[in-house]
Design an enzyme around this catalytic site. Structure first.
Site, mmCIF file in Angstrom:
data_model
loop_
_atom_site.group_PDB
_atom_site.id
_atom_site.type_symbol
_atom_site.label_atom_id
_atom_site.label_comp_id
_atom_site.label_asym_id
_atom_site.label_seq_id
_atom_site.Cartn_x
_atom_site.Cartn_y
_atom_site.Cartn_z
ATOM 1 N N HIS A 372 38.258 18.251 27.784
ATOM 2 C CA HIS A 372 37.875 16.966 27.736
ATOM 3 C C HIS A 372 39.111 16.109 28.208
ATOM 4 C CE1 HIS A 372 34.115 17.898 27.868
ATOM 5 N NE2 HIS A 372 33.628 16.768 28.142
ATOM 6 N N ARG A 479 29.860 9.470 30.754
ATOM 7 C CA ARG A 479 29.657 10.399 29.512
ATOM 8 C C ARG A 479 29.890 9.689 28.349
ATOM 9 N NH1 ARG A 479 33.541 13.819 33.162
ATOM 10 N NH2 ARG A 479 32.835 15.922 33.107
ATOM 11 N N ARG A 515 24.635 9.454 30.779
ATOM 12 C CA ARG A 515 24.031 10.703 30.255
ATOM 13 C C ARG A 515 24.116 10.744 28.839
ATOM 14 N NH1 ARG A 515 27.676 15.888 31.174
ATOM 15 N NH2 ARG A 515 28.962 14.768 29.563
ATOM 16 N N GLU A 614 22.622 22.723 34.258
ATOM 17 C CA GLU A 614 23.973 23.150 33.930
ATOM 18 C C GLU A 614 23.855 24.617 33.156
ATOM 19 O OE1 GLU A 614 26.406 20.500 32.010
ATOM 20 O OE2 GLU A 614 24.696 19.545 31.033
ATOM 21 N N ASN A 637 30.789 22.436 35.658
ATOM 22 C CA ASN A 637 31.722 23.015 34.889
ATOM 23 C C ASN A 637 30.991 24.016 33.781
ATOM 24 O OD1 ASN A 637 33.173 21.120 35.947
ATOM 25 N ND2 ASN A 637 32.964 19.692 34.049
ATOM 26 N N ASP A 638 29.615 23.512 33.267
ATOM 27 C CA ASP A 638 29.095 24.295 32.469
ATOM 28 C C ASP A 638 28.302 25.431 33.193
ATOM 29 O OD1 ASP A 638 29.255 23.879 29.585
ATOM 30 O OD2 ASP A 638 28.539 21.902 29.918
ATOM 31 N N ARG A 648 34.832 27.823 29.882
ATOM 32 C CA ARG A 648 35.535 27.048 30.673
ATOM 33 C C ARG A 648 36.976 26.632 29.954
ATOM 34 N NH1 ARG A 648 31.520 21.874 30.388
ATOM 35 N NH2 ARG A 648 33.320 20.342 30.541
ATOM 36 N N CYS A 685 28.132 16.553 39.785
ATOM 37 C CA CYS A 685 29.049 15.652 38.809
ATOM 38 C C CYS A 685 30.004 16.699 38.257
ATOM 39 C CB CYS A 685 28.045 14.835 37.946
ATOM 40 S SG CYS A 685 26.994 15.862 36.553
#
Ligand code: PEP
Ligand code: MG
Length: 760
Positions: A372, A479, A515, A614, A637-638, A648, A685
């Protein structure tokens, strides 16, 4: 010619240090002082020779002073790293005590020094932050076994020499064109986390404590200070355990446990006490022991041991702070213009504490591109590089530094030509930015007429402003957990409403997708306690946590509905593993809508609910899920992390599998096809959408909505505008359908892009 200085043993380490202190207090020239120091050491240790070599930036060890060897060799004789015993010590960064030096395999005879007659040999590295700065040697004509106390005395003296070298005490002795190694330019090959080039000044996030007093006035007093400081530090570690701050993450807990183990480690405490016994102050003793640790760390390739040594290094820093009363926090108001933060690692909240108007870049020893802190750096336009190994111990606040986020390179104390090249690159990148600015108002459409929606990933009010600069058509992913991650306590309903309202007001007519909280995994929220987990990425996180704690979910939904106040609202549900979970979540939302209506507040004129794809499991229930969603969004990403079973955030494995390799691209295409069947809007995304080649792969399999960090919009739009998509689609689909077996997807896309002369 060699003089003899045989005689009784004159002092001990304490006497030597006291004598050195006297010498240092006197006013005299640098060479004179050095000559006196080597004289004192030789005399104190009953050695015929004492020599001091300094490592230069050309990797040569230059003889800076000697008592006993030919004085004409001073500043003339040099040895290469690894050459002879002195070179060997410099290379290995550890002590060598030999009864008979010439019989050692590394012995190299230099006729100009007249060294051949010597047998007894003791040499120690002069270290600072684990780096070799030089070598200090004593030699005897006769065979001699050096005892522990003598080794200790020489090591202690070396600590002092290191300090003198790093405070430019010997500046006048440095020959032009042969600077000392300490100030050498260094390049680091890391990983680009956020694109761009930055030139600036190092700011160490965790500044090193500067030790000013090296020689103890009263050894007993120093011992007591050391004991008390160790005790204070142990108590503070115990407090951290009991406060429960660390309970959220098993990783933090592990670190804390190893702190606790080392804080009680008898060997470590003994080494510290011995260093004080030799006449150093408590803080100088910590510095000395820490230096050895760093030296071992720099030469250690086993990641587990490296981590433990890192922990020990952190612990020594804590101890130094207790002893010197230094603050652990950088004085943020002192941030220079063009600051580049250098740290082992950084949390998103820590990054946000810095004044962003002065911050140009961050360089980390650890981290991952999808962590992050990297995501926030990208969204704020801060250049970032990770995996710059050992950079923290090699730089000082104020050093010049160049960071290249495009290729993941860092240049510390760059030579003028490197700096000039980067200054050019910076200009080029500014020109490119100007070019992207000219694309802002153009419609994002390929040459063959396919419209590609470009959206932002966001999460803070600070990064929304970029929307006006890039011309993105909205926010594809907001986010919401970022607000929670940067706060020190749970944001209340009113605070949540305020943020969502501000974000919606800013976007106006532009769509924004909120989200729901995606907490857990690497998104640590320190004040939300949970039991330590072995594997938090696959643990109690995100939607699972929300459904178990409906209070948190209800508050957030309520905040979103209140902020919308009748306006259209889009809510995205993260980490959906099966349709039933999604159903449960939307029923909580439905109940909140009813509640809102009852309270007389207007419900959103249009409420759209979507699911994030995801978790691989949901790929096999897409038809059921898509019947009850208004839209879906892929979190690459996930999704890639779980598809490839590679963490990751774990840099050892995160880059092992190409996310656009055939198996992953086929999985993504399954989702694209399902969305088409159900006529449901689909957005990507995850970070994939913001990288040109990856974006090309996504467009080739039929994706037309991409959400990314703001700095990626320009390059991706440039690509879209120059793109003839149809031929690329055809080639990519051939490979996905099993033709051209063994064809690497990235290679294929690169070739196709080159053919069309696409800007990549
Ligand atoms: C993702 O997983 O791709 C995603 C967009 O969500 P996050 O990175 O916040 O987990
Ligand atoms: Mg995710």
């Amino acid at each position: 010619m060699v003089e003899k200085t045989d005689g009784p043993k004159v002092g001990g380490p304490k006497i030597l240090l006291a004598q050195l202190r006297q010498t240092m207090a006197q006013t005299m020239g640098a060479q004179e002082r050095l000559d006196e120091i080597v004289e004192l050491i030789a005399h104190n240790m009953s050695a015929q020779v004492c020599s001091f070599y300094v490592l230069r930036d050309d990797a040569a060890l230059e003889l800076f002073a000697t008592r006993g060897l030919n004085p004409k060799a001073v500043h003339m004789t040099t040895l290469r790293i690894g050459e002879g015993l002195v070179g060997y010590i410099a290379e290995q960064a550890h002590t060598l005590a030999l009864e008979d030096a010439p019989s050692h395999p590394s012995f190299a005879y230099r006729p100009e020094t007249g060294e051949d007659e010597f047998h007894g040999f003791l040499g120690v590295p002069v270290l600072r932050a684990g780096q070799t700065l030089g070598v200090l040697v004593v030699q005897n004509l006769e065979h001699r076994v050096f005892n522990e106390e003598e080794v200790e005395a020489l090591l202690t003296t070396a600590t002092l020499m290191a300090e003198m070298l790093s405070t430019s005490e010997f500046e006048s002795l440095i020959k032009p064109g042969a600077d000392i190694d300490l100030r050498r330019a260094r390049a680091f090959e890391g990983m680009g986390f956020a694109d761009g080039v930055a030139l600036g000044e190092v700011v160490l996030h965790d500044p090193r404590v500067v030790v000013r007093h090296f020689v103890a006035d009263d050894v007993e007093h120093e011992k007591q200070r050391l004991q008390m400081a160790i005790q204070t530090m142990r108590v503070s570690i115990d407090d951290m355990f009991s406060s429960g701050d660390m309970q959220v993450s098993s990783e933090h807990r592990e670190i804390l446990e190893s702190y606790r183990m080392f804080a009680h480690d008898r060997g470590w405490v003994r080494r510290l006490t011995e260093a004080v016994d030799s006449g150093l102050t408590a803080e100088a003793a910590v510095e000395r022991v820490q230096n050895d640790t760093r030296a071992r760390m720099l030469r250690q390739s086993d990641p587990y041991i490296r981590d433990r040594l890192h922990d020990l290094d952190d612990l020594a820093n804590r101890l130094l702070r207790v002893l010197t009363g230094a603050s652990s926090i950088f004085e943020h108001h002192d941030l220079p213009e063009n600051a580049i933060i250098v740290a082992r690692n950084l949390g998103p909240a820590e990054l946000l504490e810095y004044d962003r108007s002065r911050l140009r870049g961050i360089v980390l020893e650890e981290g991952a591109a999808t962590a992050h802190v990297a995501i926030i750096a990208r969204s704020l336009g801060i250049v970032a590089v990770g995996h710059a190994q050992n950079i923290v111990s090699m730089c000082e606040t104020g050093d010049d530094i160049v960071v290249d986020g495009f290729v993941g390179q860092v240049h510390l104390r760059p030579p003028p030509d490197v700096e000039a090249t980067y200054a050019e690159k910076l200009k080029l990148s500014e020109r490119r930015q100007k070019k992207y600015a000219t694309l802002r108002d153009l419609k994002s459409i390929t040459k063959d007429g396919v419209e590609i929606a470009l959206l932002h990933n966001s999460g803070l009010v600070a990064d929304l402003g970029a929307l006006n600069e890039t011309g993105a058509t909205g926010v594809g992913l907001f986010r919401t957990e970022l607000q929670f991650m940067v706060a020190s306590k749970l944001p209340r309903l009113a605070e949540q409403v305020e943020l969502y309202k501000e974000a919606m007001d800013f976007c106006g007519e532009r769509p924004i997708v909120f989200r729901l909280l995606d907490i857990g995994g690497d998104k640590v929220v320190p004040y939300l306690r949970s039991a330590a987990e072995e594997n938090p990425a696959m643990g109690w996180r995100s939607l699972r946590l929300a459904l178990d704690r409906p209070g948190l979910l209800r508050t957030q939904v309520r905040a979103l509905l209140q902020a919308a106040n009748g306006r259209a609202l889009k809510i995205l549900v993260p980490m959906v593993t099966e349709t039933e979970e999604y159903r449960q979540c939307i029923s909580v939302i439905a109940r909140e809508v009813e509640r809102l209506k009852r309270s007389g507040i207007e419900a959103p004129q249009k409420l759209e609910l979507g699911a994030m794809i995801e978790v691989p499991s949901i790929l096999f229930e897409l038809d059921e899920l898509l019947e009850i969603t208004d839209f879906i969004s892929i979190g690459s990403n996930d999704l890639i992390q779980f598809l490839t079973a590679s963490d990751r955030a774990n840099t050892r494995v995160a880059s092992s599998y190409d996310p656009i390799g055939v198996p992953r691209l086929r999985a993504i295409k399954m989702i694209v096809d399902a969305a088409k069947r159900h006529k449901i809007p689909l957005t990507m995304c995850g970070e994939l959408a913001g990288r040109p080649i990856e974006a090309l792969a996504l467009m080739a399999i039929g994706m037309t909505s991409l959400s990314m960090g703001p700095s990626s919009v320009g390059p991706v739009k440039d690509l879209v505008l120059n793109l003839d998509l149809a031929p690329i689609r055809e080639e990519v689909n051939k490979v996905l359908n099993g033709h051209n077996k063994g064809q690497d997807m990235r290679d294929l896309l690169t070739q196709l892009a080159e053919k069309q002369n696409l800007p990549l």
